[in-house]
Design a protein around this motif. Structure first.
Motif, PDB file in Angstrom:
ATOM      1  N   ILE B  97       0.656  -1.628   0.044  1.00 33.12           N
ATOM      2  CA  ILE B  97       0.026   0.231  -0.253  1.00 33.12           C
ATOM      3  C   ILE B  97       0.900   1.180   0.317  1.00 33.12           C
ATOM      4  CG2 ILE B  97      -0.439   0.048   2.251  1.00 33.12           C
ATOM      5  CD1 ILE B  97      -3.328   0.764   1.831  1.00 33.12           C
ATOM      6  N   GLN B  98       0.421   2.201  -0.619  1.00 31.62           N
ATOM      7  CA  GLN B  98       1.046   3.683  -0.561  1.00 31.62           C
ATOM      8  C   GLN B  98       0.265   4.556   0.029  1.00 31.62           C
ATOM      9  OE1 GLN B  98       2.318   4.974  -4.959  1.00 31.62           O
ATOM     10  NE2 GLN B  98       3.020   6.642  -4.295  1.00 31.62           N
ATOM     11  N   PRO B  99       0.532   4.880   1.226  1.00 28.52           N
ATOM     12  CA  PRO B  99      -0.179   5.734   1.935  1.00 28.52           C
ATOM     13  C   PRO B  99      -0.120   7.065   1.825  1.00 28.52           C
ATOM     14  CG  PRO B  99       0.883   5.007   3.298  1.00 28.52           C
ATOM     15  CD  PRO B  99       1.607   4.345   2.314  1.00 28.52           C
ATOM     16  N   LEU B 100      -1.325   7.770   1.377  1.00 27.45           N
ATOM     17  CA  LEU B 100      -1.647   8.833   1.029  1.00 27.45           C
ATOM     18  C   LEU B 100      -1.972   9.867   2.318  1.00 27.45           C
ATOM     19  CD1 LEU B 100      -2.380   8.311  -2.523  1.00 27.45           C
ATOM     20  CD2 LEU B 100       0.032   9.061  -1.771  1.00 27.45           C
ATOM     21  N   ARG B 101      -2.651   9.591   2.929  1.00 20.30           N
ATOM     22  CA  ARG B 101      -3.031   9.720   4.338  1.00 20.30           C
ATOM     23  C   ARG B 101      -2.626   9.288   5.630  1.00 20.30           C
ATOM     24  NH1 ARG B 101      -8.087   9.040   1.390  1.00 20.30           N
ATOM     25  NH2 ARG B 101      -8.924   7.404   3.056  1.00 20.30           N
ATOM     26  N   ARG B 102      -2.884  10.214   6.601  1.00 18.49           N
ATOM     27  CA  ARG B 102      -2.332   9.692   8.095  1.00 18.49           C
ATOM     28  C   ARG B 102      -3.285   8.445   8.449  1.00 18.49           C
ATOM     29  NH1 ARG B 102       1.399   8.033  10.393  1.00 18.49           N
ATOM     30  NH2 ARG B 102       0.051   7.589  12.368  1.00 18.49           N
ATOM     31  N   LEU B 119       6.637   4.512   0.507  1.00 19.36           N
ATOM     32  CA  LEU B 119       6.745   5.115   0.847  1.00 19.36           C
ATOM     33  C   LEU B 119       7.108   6.380   0.157  1.00 19.36           C
ATOM     34  CD1 LEU B 119       8.487   4.464   4.875  1.00 19.36           C
ATOM     35  CD2 LEU B 119       5.910   4.937   4.300  1.00 19.36           C
ATOM     36  N   SER B 120       6.446   8.371   0.286  1.00 20.64           N
ATOM     37  CA  SER B 120       7.370   8.718  -1.062  1.00 20.64           C
ATOM     38  C   SER B 120       6.755   9.621   0.443  1.00 20.64           C
ATOM     39  CB  SER B 120       5.947   8.846  -1.954  1.00 20.64           C
ATOM     40  OG  SER B 120       4.956   9.022  -1.054  1.00 20.64           O
ATOM     41  N   PRO B 121       8.063  11.256   0.050  1.00 16.20           N
ATOM     42  CA  PRO B 121       7.760  12.535   0.649  1.00 16.20           C
ATOM     43  C   PRO B 121       6.028  12.793   1.192  1.00 16.20           C
ATOM     44  CG  PRO B 121       9.310  12.417  -0.698  1.00 16.20           C
ATOM     45  CD  PRO B 121       8.981  11.223  -1.276  1.00 16.20           C
ATOM     46  N   GLY B 122       5.978  13.096   2.215  1.00 14.79           N
ATOM     47  CA  GLY B 122       4.139  13.557   2.793  1.00 14.79           C
ATOM     48  C   GLY B 122       4.026  12.369   3.954  1.00 14.79           C
ATOM     49  N   THR B 123       4.422  11.424   3.313  1.00 12.80           N
ATOM     50  CA  THR B 123       3.932  10.274   4.326  1.00 12.80           C
ATOM     51  C   THR B 123       5.239  10.107   5.351  1.00 12.80           C
ATOM     52  OG1 THR B 123       3.584   8.856   2.252  1.00 12.80           O
ATOM     53  CG2 THR B 123       3.733   7.426   4.259  1.00 12.80           C
ATOM     54  N   LYS B 124       3.940  10.032   6.643  1.00  9.10           N
ATOM     55  CA  LYS B 124       4.810  10.676   8.124  1.00  9.10           C
ATOM     56  C   LYS B 124       4.612   9.284   8.505  1.00  9.10           C
ATOM     57  CE  LYS B 124       4.718  15.591   9.125  1.00  9.10           C
ATOM     58  NZ  LYS B 124       3.345  16.612   8.420  1.00  9.10           N
ATOM     59  N   ILE B 125       6.021   8.863   9.646  1.00  8.18           N
ATOM     60  CA  ILE B 125       5.756   7.645   9.334  1.00  8.18           C
ATOM     61  C   ILE B 125       6.287   8.109  10.750  1.00  8.18           C
ATOM     62  CG2 ILE B 125       7.431   5.363  10.252  1.00  8.18           C
ATOM     63  CD1 ILE B 125       4.752   5.037   8.251  1.00  8.18           C
ATOM     64  N   PHE B 126       5.358   7.588  11.949  1.00  8.17           N
ATOM     65  CA  PHE B 126       5.340   7.915  13.949  1.00  8.17           C
ATOM     66  C   PHE B 126       6.355   6.418  14.412  1.00  8.17           C
ATOM     67  CE2 PHE B 126       4.494  12.049  13.239  1.00  8.17           C
ATOM     68  CZ  PHE B 126       3.036  12.425  12.954  1.00  8.17           C
ATOM     69  N   ARG B 127       6.391   6.781  15.428  1.00  3.76           N
ATOM     70  CA  ARG B 127       6.989   5.529  16.693  1.00  3.76           C
ATOM     71  C   ARG B 127       6.511   4.733  16.679  1.00  3.76           C
ATOM     72  NH1 ARG B 127       8.868   6.995  22.410  1.00  3.76           N
ATOM     73  NH2 ARG B 127       6.920   6.479  22.702  1.00  3.76           N
ATOM     74  N   GLY B 128       4.781   4.786  16.912  1.00  2.00           N
ATOM     75  CA  GLY B 128       3.650   3.680  16.737  1.00  2.00           C
ATOM     76  C   GLY B 128       3.831   3.036  16.124  1.00  2.00           C
ATOM     77  N   ASP B 129       4.184   3.727  14.465  1.00  8.24           N
ATOM     78  CA  ASP B 129       3.877   2.570  13.313  1.00  8.24           C
ATOM     79  C   ASP B 129       5.451   2.568  13.382  1.00  8.24           C
ATOM     80  OD1 ASP B 129       3.144   5.668  11.736  1.00  8.24           O
ATOM     81  OD2 ASP B 129       1.447   4.273  12.655  1.00  8.24           O
ATOM     82  N   LYS B 155      14.285  15.973  -6.192  1.00  4.15           N
ATOM     83  CA  LYS B 155      15.334  15.171  -5.745  1.00  4.15           C
ATOM     84  C   LYS B 155      15.849  15.397  -4.220  1.00  4.15           C
ATOM     85  CE  LYS B 155      18.105  14.200 -10.187  1.00  4.15           C
ATOM     86  NZ  LYS B 155      16.986  13.210 -10.940  1.00  4.15           N
ATOM     87  N   ALA B 156      15.986  16.286  -4.137  1.00  2.18           N
ATOM     88  CA  ALA B 156      16.300  16.801  -2.542  1.00  2.18           C
ATOM     89  C   ALA B 156      15.735  16.661  -1.568  1.00  2.18           C
ATOM     90  CB  ALA B 156      17.253  18.813  -2.576  1.00  2.18           C
ATOM     91  N   LYS B 157      14.408  17.005  -1.560  1.00  2.00           N
ATOM     92  CA  LYS B 157      13.513  16.743  -1.257  1.00  2.00           C
ATOM     93  C   LYS B 157      13.196  15.135  -1.057  1.00  2.00           C
ATOM     94  CE  LYS B 157       8.656  17.935  -0.710  1.00  2.00           C
ATOM     95  NZ  LYS B 157       7.133  18.672  -1.456  1.00  2.00           N
ATOM     96  N   VAL B 158      13.129  14.339  -1.891  1.00  2.00           N
ATOM     97  CA  VAL B 158      13.259  12.703  -2.028  1.00  2.00           C
ATOM     98  C   VAL B 158      14.337  11.626  -1.263  1.00  2.00           C
ATOM     99  CG1 VAL B 158      13.215  11.031  -2.973  1.00  2.00           C
ATOM    100  CG2 VAL B 158      11.286  12.423  -4.115  1.00  2.00           C
ATOM    101  N   LEU B 159      15.144  12.953  -1.346  1.00  2.00           N
ATOM    102  CA  LEU B 159      16.777  12.314  -1.221  1.00  2.00           C
ATOM    103  C   LEU B 159      16.901  12.421   0.535  1.00  2.00           C
ATOM    104  CD1 LEU B 159      19.535  12.774  -3.065  1.00  2.00           C
ATOM    105  CD2 LEU B 159      19.137  11.075  -1.972  1.00  2.00           C
ATOM    106  N   ALA B 160      16.535  14.096   1.083  1.00  2.00           N
ATOM    107  CA  ALA B 160      16.436  13.655   2.417  1.00  2.00           C
ATOM    108  C   ALA B 160      15.553  12.952   3.344  1.00  2.00           C
ATOM    109  CB  ALA B 160      15.699  16.008   3.144  1.00  2.00           C
ATOM    110  N   TYR B 161      13.812  12.930   2.335  1.00  2.00           N
ATOM    111  CA  TYR B 161      12.960  12.461   3.380  1.00  2.00           C
ATOM    112  C   TYR B 161      13.077  10.699   3.226  1.00  2.00           C
ATOM    113  CZ  TYR B 161       8.372   9.997   3.438  1.00  2.00           C
ATOM    114  OH  TYR B 161       7.661   8.672   3.945  1.00  2.00           O
TER     115      TYR B 161
END
Lengths: 94, 245
Positions: B97-102, B119-129, B155-161
């Motif tokens: 799955i490519q989650p697009l919402r929290r 995962l893609s930039p914008g997908t937030k992953i927290f400690r619980g996840d 590219k910079a955004k993706v690399l940082a993510y």
């Protein structure tokens, strides 16, 4: 690095562009890629790269929008790379 | 020395031809994940399943291991995703799955029927996840295609993510949960496995571990899921060993 090239047109500048795009001027300075042997008939090239920049160049080629080349072998000696390139040339390409 | 078997677990099934399978074999891959997106599956389910089966057969003939994979890459409702999982879990070896919402990210981490979170930039992953991902032995996938498509700032955004994700996983000693695939929609998106490993190395992973991410980790997932589909894993942590003849 011995490469099987997909797109030979302006290979050297494209490789430099790929490194510049991903790693910038500092990355290009660390890698200093240089095409030292080009066999257009068999689509094989030898790329000289500074040892500390080898992964930068490979990563840059992976992340580049064009499919420039496939890494066949990485070796520390130009003589051995040339021998490999000649042996690979004799094999049929895919 | 045993030769590594590299797997690219995300290649669109529509672009896989005999030529592509041969090319993947030439550049060093031993297996590929043939991906059918949920959009394609919904519009033509029979054709999609037939395509997967034909690719698997063709892969066998050409010496490539083709694993079937369903990618839920659209912003769907949680109930609809559950419906899809109920219907298709036993028909595909891998479901991602490519989650697009929290909310969907949290759901995907909890649901045991989902194998991979792409995962893609914008997908937030927290400690619980991350705790759920570890608990349920899920995988987290990043793709090369996002880097290939983007402009310099992209590219910079993706690399940082990706660096952030790697840092989070390594902090919890979960680099075994990481997968790196091409995400190829076209033959021109494919790259050889050692180039991909170099990309992971530059993101901060040890080179041997980077090679494992493209070889041992995906192979283990495919084999585990095949055992589950064959009924050899009746419960989590339990495996029926086959009798030796």
């Amino acid at each position: 690095m011995v490469l099987r090239i997909q797109d030979a047109s302006s290979l050297a500048s494209e490789i430099n562009n790929s490194v510049l795009e991903l790693w910038g001027v500092k990355g290009l300075a660390e890698a200093m890629p240089e095409v030292v042997h080009l066999d257009l008939v068999n689509s094989v090239a030898i790329l000289r790269v500074k040892r500390e920049g080898i992964h930068l160049v490979k990563a840059a080629l992976a992340a580049y929008r064009k499919q420039l080349a496939v890494t066949l072998k990485v070796t520390g000696s130009y003589k051995r790379a040339l021998k490999l390139a000649e042996n690979i040339s004799k094999k049929p390409s895919f | 020395m045993k030769k590594r078997r590299f797997y690219d677990l995300f290649v669109s099934a529509d672009c896989i031809t005999d030529g592509v399978l041969n090319y993947l074999k030439e550049i060093g891959f031993s297996g590929v994940g043939a991906v059918v997106s949920i959009g394609r599956l919904s519009s033509s389910p029979v054709h999609s399943m037939e395509l997967i089966e034909s690719l698997r057969q063709r892969g066998l003939e050409l010496g490539m291991d083709v694993a079937s994979r369903l990618a839920i890459d659209r912003p769907l409702d949680e109930n609809l995703i559950k419906k899809i999982l109920r219907k298709y879990r036993k028909k595909f070896e891998i479901i991602s799955i490519q989650p697009l919402r929290r909310g969907i990210t949290a759901f995907a981490c909890r649901d045991t029927r989902i194998d991979i979170l792409t995962l893609s930039p914008g997908t937030k992953i927290f400690r619980g996840d991350i705790d759920y991902i570890k608990m349920y032995d899920k995988r987290v996938e990043i793709t090369l295609r996002l880097l290939q498509q983007a402009d310099i700032y992209g590219k910079a955004k993706v690399l940082a993510y990706y660096q952030g994700i790697l840092r989070k996983l390594c902090k919890k000693k979960m680099s075994a949960a990481l997968l790196f695939s091409s995400g190829a929609q076209d033959r021109r998106d494919l790259r050889d496995p050692r180039m991909m490993a170099s990309m992971l190395y530059t993101l901060g992973l040890d080179y041997d571990e980077a090679l494992n991410v493209i070889s041992i980790h995906p192979a283990r997932l495919v084999n585990e899921n095949r055992d589950k589909l064959r009924g050899l894993v009746p419960a989590r942590g339990v495996k029926i060993l086959e009798e030796e003849n």
